[in-house]
Design an enzyme around this catalytic site. Sequence first.
Site, PDB file in Angstrom:
ATOM      1  N   GLY A 248       0.789  -1.230   0.000  1.00  0.00           N
ATOM      2  CA  GLY A 248       0.000   0.000   0.000  1.00  0.00           C
ATOM      3  C   GLY A 248       0.814   1.269   0.000  1.00  0.00           C
ATOM      4  O   GLY A 248       0.257   2.367   0.061  1.00  0.00           O
ATOM      5  N   GLU A 290       4.557  -6.483   1.385  1.00  0.00           N
ATOM      6  CA  GLU A 290       4.257  -6.863   0.015  1.00  0.00           C
ATOM      7  C   GLU A 290       4.125  -5.634  -0.900  1.00  0.00           C
ATOM      8  O   GLU A 290       3.042  -5.342  -1.415  1.00  0.00           O
ATOM      9  CB  GLU A 290       2.958  -7.671  -0.035  1.00  0.00           C
ATOM     10  CG  GLU A 290       3.003  -8.941   0.775  1.00  0.00           C
ATOM     11  CD  GLU A 290       1.624  -9.493   1.085  1.00  0.00           C
ATOM     12  OE1 GLU A 290       1.544 -10.662   1.517  1.00  0.00           O
ATOM     13  OE2 GLU A 290       0.621  -8.762   0.929  1.00  0.00           O
ATOM     14  N   PRO A 291       5.191  -4.901  -1.121  1.00  0.00           N
ATOM     15  CA  PRO A 291       5.104  -3.750  -2.026  1.00  0.00           C
ATOM     16  C   PRO A 291       4.986  -4.206  -3.477  1.00  0.00           C
ATOM     17  O   PRO A 291       5.645  -5.164  -3.893  1.00  0.00           O
ATOM     18  CB  PRO A 291       6.435  -3.022  -1.782  1.00  0.00           C
ATOM     19  CG  PRO A 291       7.375  -4.094  -1.336  1.00  0.00           C
ATOM     20  CD  PRO A 291       6.542  -5.075  -0.554  1.00  0.00           C
ATOM     21  N   ARG A 330      -7.183   2.530 -15.463  1.00  0.00           N
ATOM     22  CA  ARG A 330      -7.248   3.144 -14.142  1.00  0.00           C
ATOM     23  C   ARG A 330      -7.984   4.492 -14.115  1.00  0.00           C
ATOM     24  O   ARG A 330      -8.717   4.764 -13.162  1.00  0.00           O
ATOM     25  CB  ARG A 330      -5.847   3.284 -13.534  1.00  0.00           C
ATOM     26  CG  ARG A 330      -5.160   1.942 -13.282  1.00  0.00           C
ATOM     27  CD  ARG A 330      -3.815   2.087 -12.583  1.00  0.00           C
ATOM     28  NE  ARG A 330      -3.982   2.578 -11.237  1.00  0.00           N
ATOM     29  CZ  ARG A 330      -3.677   3.796 -10.827  1.00  0.00           C
ATOM     30  NH1 ARG A 330      -3.193   4.689 -11.693  1.00  0.00           N
ATOM     31  NH2 ARG A 330      -3.854   4.157  -9.581  1.00  0.00           N
ATOM     32  N   TYR A 334     -10.776   4.409 -11.381  1.00  0.00           N
ATOM     33  CA  TYR A 334     -10.485   5.090 -10.122  1.00  0.00           C
ATOM     34  C   TYR A 334     -10.361   6.603 -10.245  1.00  0.00           C
ATOM     35  O   TYR A 334     -10.003   7.266  -9.264  1.00  0.00           O
ATOM     36  CB  TYR A 334      -9.138   4.620  -9.540  1.00  0.00           C
ATOM     37  CG  TYR A 334      -8.907   3.150  -9.434  1.00  0.00           C
ATOM     38  CD1 TYR A 334      -9.866   2.293  -8.909  1.00  0.00           C
ATOM     39  CD2 TYR A 334      -7.691   2.601  -9.828  1.00  0.00           C
ATOM     40  CE1 TYR A 334      -9.622   0.941  -8.800  1.00  0.00           C
ATOM     41  CE2 TYR A 334      -7.429   1.252  -9.714  1.00  0.00           C
ATOM     42  CZ  TYR A 334      -8.409   0.415  -9.196  1.00  0.00           C
ATOM     43  OH  TYR A 334      -8.158  -0.920  -9.074  1.00  0.00           O
ATOM     44  N   CYS A 361     -14.236   2.649 -27.998  1.00  0.00           N
ATOM     45  CA  CYS A 361     -15.591   3.170 -28.235  1.00  0.00           C
ATOM     46  C   CYS A 361     -16.312   3.370 -26.906  1.00  0.00           C
ATOM     47  O   CYS A 361     -17.308   2.703 -26.605  1.00  0.00           O
ATOM     48  CB  CYS A 361     -16.364   2.238 -29.147  1.00  0.00           C
ATOM     49  SG  CYS A 361     -15.812   2.290 -30.847  1.00  0.00           S
ATOM     50  N   GLU A 362     -15.800   4.266 -26.104  1.00  0.00           N
ATOM     51  CA  GLU A 362     -16.371   4.626 -24.814  1.00  0.00           C
ATOM     52  C   GLU A 362     -16.157   6.117 -24.590  1.00  0.00           C
ATOM     53  O   GLU A 362     -15.018   6.595 -24.702  1.00  0.00           O
ATOM     54  CB  GLU A 362     -15.701   3.859 -23.671  1.00  0.00           C
ATOM     55  CG  GLU A 362     -15.944   2.377 -23.652  1.00  0.00           C
ATOM     56  CD  GLU A 362     -17.335   2.005 -23.186  1.00  0.00           C
ATOM     57  OE1 GLU A 362     -18.011   2.867 -22.561  1.00  0.00           O
ATOM     58  OE2 GLU A 362     -17.755   0.863 -23.447  1.00  0.00           O
ATOM     59  N   TYR A 390      -0.309  -1.833 -12.518  1.00  0.00           N
ATOM     60  CA  TYR A 390      -1.737  -1.957 -12.824  1.00  0.00           C
ATOM     61  C   TYR A 390      -2.109  -1.369 -14.183  1.00  0.00           C
ATOM     62  O   TYR A 390      -3.246  -0.960 -14.389  1.00  0.00           O
ATOM     63  CB  TYR A 390      -2.593  -1.335 -11.709  1.00  0.00           C
ATOM     64  CG  TYR A 390      -2.262  -1.922 -10.366  1.00  0.00           C
ATOM     65  CD1 TYR A 390      -2.614  -3.233 -10.063  1.00  0.00           C
ATOM     66  CD2 TYR A 390      -1.550  -1.200  -9.415  1.00  0.00           C
ATOM     67  CE1 TYR A 390      -2.278  -3.797  -8.850  1.00  0.00           C
ATOM     68  CE2 TYR A 390      -1.208  -1.759  -8.195  1.00  0.00           C
ATOM     69  CZ  TYR A 390      -1.581  -3.062  -7.917  1.00  0.00           C
ATOM     70  OH  TYR A 390      -1.252  -3.629  -6.721  1.00  0.00           O
TER      71      TYR A 390
END
Length: 443
Positions: A248, A290-291, A330, A334, A361-362, A390
């Site tokens: 995180g 856990e990076p 992303r 987000y 097409c969005e 990501y």
Amino acid sequence: MYLHGTSKVNAQGHLEIGGCDVTELAKEYGTPLYIVDEALVRQRANEYVTAFQKSGLKFQVAYASKAFSTMAMCALAEQENLSLDVVSDGELHTALKAGFPAARIHFHGNNKSPDEINMALDAGIGCFVVDNSTELKVLNALAKDKGLTVKILLRITPGVEAHTHDYISTGQQDSKFGFDLTNGAAKQAIKEAMELSNLDVLGVHSHIGSQIFEVDGFQMAVEKMSAFAIAIRQDLGLTFQVINLGGGFGIRYVDGDSPLPVGQYVAAITDTLISSFTAADFPLPEIWVEPGRSIVGDAGTTLYTVGTSKEIPGVRKYIAVDGGMMDNPRPALYQSVYEAVLANRANEANEETVTVAGKACESGDKLIIDLELPKANSGDLLAVFCTGAYNYSMASNYNRFRRPAVVFVKDGESDLVVQRESLDNIVGNDLLPARLLKTALAK
């Protein structure tokens, strides 16, 4: 312009990463193209290892492969003395094919299938992070069938709400992950696990969220986990050997983001852990983290070619690139924000404000809203920074676009680590039943 790692603007006014002129990379590999600054990835990994070595504690730094999983990245992680966390058979297969030591692999996930569990058992992975009571029973039964005793951590939701986006906040009570600490579920799970003969409980795991810029949440999580460990030792006689604080740790995406140095995060975690357990006369456990994003995020740059443009007077100007939400979902998921430059004209002054649109097409396929750039022309190269985490891992074939290639760059050399998908790759798993084939041939 904020440049990360080895990135710089060279004498030709071109963006250069790892000693490689990105205009030359575009010619060789095409666009869109994911470019990974290998030296910066190694630097970030080393920062974690060095910081934990200073603490004097036993530790494991496990790279969270969900951030960016390729065989090359797994090999790099192994060279940098990292462990690895995986959440699927695909990530596990990638690691094993790359020759990553199975004993340093940890398997996560809130709904591991029996096939995935069996695959991990057969590979001899180091640890399962168990997420729920169903998994406890299934894992024990499958391990018993193979005559194995497997090491586990139990994932705990500690009730710590990190200051981040709701979709990437995971430590609060209302979470799909883990056993709740506050309602007694976590303690009950420990009891249950201790009664299952083929499970060896090493300790507990927590993860409070992602993209966190402060130490308070991590310190609070350590305090809650240490209090729980002490209570379990008193009540059930089990001494935790491992406390896993997850990941995180934030990175800088845009001006205003202010992540702390890795050493500051680590010192806050280890100092709090040492003081909490020492005060209770509890043996100091091994600390795991856990990076993922903080190792690869700012080492990644995505290179696009500018195509069309559209100006709506009094509203906005769009420039469109040859990628979009297919290679970076992303912003749509987000509302993530990024910085970018014209990579082939990086020294030129900004002249206009544009919105960078993708070609999906969005209507929501907008990579960056209100970006200051020189006047962009068709054929210019746009480099979007901090796309190492990501982006590749969440890329899709929406609209049947081909996923981009990935190159590692270092010391003036580039290595292709993922080939660009071909059109045949797109239909590679398609099947055409005979009853439809007749119709297709008739046309």
